[in-house]
Design a protein around this motif. Structure first.
Motif, PDB file in Angstrom:
ATOM      1  N   LEU A   6     -11.433  -0.896   8.482  1.00  0.00           N
ATOM      2  CA  LEU A   6     -10.216  -1.054   9.282  1.00  0.00           C
ATOM      3  C   LEU A   6      -9.282   0.178   9.046  1.00  0.00           C
ATOM      4  O   LEU A   6      -8.777   0.512  10.365  1.00  0.00           O
ATOM      5  N   LEU A   7      -9.356   0.752   8.009  1.00  0.00           N
ATOM      6  CA  LEU A   7      -8.466   1.998   7.956  1.00  0.00           C
ATOM      7  C   LEU A   7      -9.049   3.130   8.763  1.00  0.00           C
ATOM      8  O   LEU A   7      -8.327   3.926   9.262  1.00  0.00           O
ATOM      9  N   VAL A  48      -2.053  -2.838   9.842  1.00  0.00           N
ATOM     10  CA  VAL A  48      -1.417  -4.018   9.264  1.00  0.00           C
ATOM     11  C   VAL A  48      -2.491  -5.142   8.540  1.00  0.00           C
ATOM     12  O   VAL A  48      -2.443  -5.405   7.493  1.00  0.00           O
ATOM     13  N   PRO A  49      -3.467  -5.756   9.335  1.00  0.00           N
ATOM     14  CA  PRO A  49      -4.536  -6.430   8.508  1.00  0.00           C
ATOM     15  C   PRO A  49      -5.281  -5.585   7.746  1.00  0.00           C
ATOM     16  O   PRO A  49      -5.713  -6.406   6.704  1.00  0.00           O
ATOM     17  N   ALA A  50      -5.735  -4.639   8.019  1.00  0.00           N
ATOM     18  CA  ALA A  50      -6.330  -3.729   6.712  1.00  0.00           C
ATOM     19  C   ALA A  50      -5.796  -3.816   5.534  1.00  0.00           C
ATOM     20  O   ALA A  50      -6.216  -3.895   4.442  1.00  0.00           O
ATOM     21  N   ASN A  51      -4.353  -3.423   5.513  1.00  0.00           N
ATOM     22  CA  ASN A  51      -3.705  -3.215   4.457  1.00  0.00           C
ATOM     23  C   ASN A  51      -3.299  -4.690   3.503  1.00  0.00           C
ATOM     24  O   ASN A  51      -3.228  -5.087   2.404  1.00  0.00           O
ATOM     25  N   ARG A  52      -3.252  -5.825   4.588  1.00  0.00           N
ATOM     26  CA  ARG A  52      -3.029  -7.165   3.988  1.00  0.00           C
ATOM     27  C   ARG A  52      -4.171  -7.710   3.467  1.00  0.00           C
ATOM     28  O   ARG A  52      -4.311  -8.142   2.312  1.00  0.00           O
ATOM     29  N   ILE A  53      -5.685  -7.528   4.051  1.00  0.00           N
ATOM     30  CA  ILE A  53      -6.880  -7.790   3.693  1.00  0.00           C
ATOM     31  C   ILE A  53      -7.210  -6.740   2.067  1.00  0.00           C
ATOM     32  O   ILE A  53      -7.520  -7.555   1.388  1.00  0.00           O
ATOM     33  N   GLY A  54      -6.918  -5.580   2.324  1.00  0.00           N
ATOM     34  CA  GLY A  54      -6.989  -4.995   1.131  1.00  0.00           C
ATOM     35  C   GLY A  54      -6.133  -5.086   0.039  1.00  0.00           C
ATOM     36  O   GLY A  54      -6.462  -4.826  -1.112  1.00  0.00           O
ATOM     37  N   SER A  55      -4.936  -5.642   0.197  1.00  0.00           N
ATOM     38  CA  SER A  55      -4.084  -6.178  -0.907  1.00  0.00           C
ATOM     39  C   SER A  55      -4.638  -7.090  -1.959  1.00  0.00           C
ATOM     40  O   SER A  55      -4.228  -7.392  -3.134  1.00  0.00           O
ATOM     41  N   TYR A  56      -5.568  -7.788  -1.563  1.00  0.00           N
ATOM     42  CA  TYR A  56      -6.330  -8.710  -2.395  1.00  0.00           C
ATOM     43  C   TYR A  56      -7.216  -8.071  -3.491  1.00  0.00           C
ATOM     44  O   TYR A  56      -7.552  -8.816  -4.318  1.00  0.00           O
ATOM     45  N   GLU A  57      -7.676  -6.835  -2.963  1.00  0.00           N
ATOM     46  CA  GLU A  57      -8.577  -6.066  -4.162  1.00  0.00           C
ATOM     47  C   GLU A  57      -7.841  -4.990  -4.638  1.00  0.00           C
ATOM     48  O   GLU A  57      -8.307  -4.580  -5.677  1.00  0.00           O
ATOM     49  N   PHE A  58      -6.988  -4.263  -3.968  1.00  0.00           N
ATOM     50  CA  PHE A  58      -6.445  -3.021  -4.402  1.00  0.00           C
ATOM     51  C   PHE A  58      -4.755  -3.305  -4.605  1.00  0.00           C
ATOM     52  O   PHE A  58      -4.169  -4.051  -3.787  1.00  0.00           O
ATOM     53  N   ASN A  59      -4.257  -2.321  -5.353  1.00  0.00           N
ATOM     54  CA  ASN A  59      -2.675  -2.520  -5.358  1.00  0.00           C
ATOM     55  C   ASN A  59      -2.180  -1.321  -4.412  1.00  0.00           C
ATOM     56  O   ASN A  59      -2.815  -0.675  -3.552  1.00  0.00           O
ATOM     57  N   ALA A  60      -1.097  -1.278  -4.302  1.00  0.00           N
ATOM     58  CA  ALA A  60      -0.420  -0.610  -3.097  1.00  0.00           C
ATOM     59  C   ALA A  60      -0.613   0.997  -3.289  1.00  0.00           C
ATOM     60  O   ALA A  60      -1.004   1.611  -2.363  1.00  0.00           O
ATOM     61  N   PHE A  61      -0.594   1.464  -4.507  1.00  0.00           N
ATOM     62  CA  PHE A  61      -0.998   2.915  -4.683  1.00  0.00           C
ATOM     63  C   PHE A  61      -2.436   3.132  -4.351  1.00  0.00           C
ATOM     64  O   PHE A  61      -2.771   4.243  -3.727  1.00  0.00           O
ATOM     65  N   GLU A  62      -3.266   2.315  -4.605  1.00  0.00           N
ATOM     66  CA  GLU A  62      -4.658   2.248  -4.473  1.00  0.00           C
ATOM     67  C   GLU A  62      -4.999   2.598  -2.787  1.00  0.00           C
ATOM     68  O   GLU A  62      -5.777   3.038  -2.138  1.00  0.00           O
TER      69      GLU A  62
END
Length: 109
Positions: A6-7, A48-62
């Motif tokens: 997605l990113l 926005v969905p990419a970051n929302r989905i990613g937030s379950y696996e990665f922290n904001a810095f990652e």
């Protein structure tokens, strides 16, 4: 992997929105801005969905680090193939240093 895909897709839209017009310098600036905003709308709908989905696996810095690496990779392709820019050795060294930063961000200390 969904987050990275997605990113990648969102960065294709954003890179296009930011840089497509460099080949059309005779186009009025206001037209370029409107067209770029229309392209960027789709980027936001994916990022926005990419970051929302990613937030379950990665922290904001990652997440930000992944986004920056993807952004650079997309930009290199865009600059070389669309804008016909030369890829120089010093750009590659700079990108390699950014990849080194990725190591430090993701390394579990």
């Amino acid at each position: 992997m969904r987050t990275v895909i997605l990113l990648l897709l969102s960065n294709v839209f954003m890179t296009t929105a930011w840089y497509w017009h460099l080949k059309y310098k005779d186009t009025d600036l206001w037209k370029v801005i409107v067209i770029s905003w229309l392209i960027a709308f789709f980027e936001y709908c994916i990022a926005v969905p990419a970051n929302r989905i990613g937030s379950y696996e990665f922290n904001a810095f990652e997440l930000k680090t992944i986004q920056e690496v993807v952004s650079l990779a997309v930009f290199v392709g865009f600059a070389v193939f669309y804008l016909k820019e030369e890829l120089r050795w010093n750009y590659l060294v700079g990108f390699a240093l950014i990849i080194l930063a990725v190591f430090f961000i993701f390394k579990k200390w």
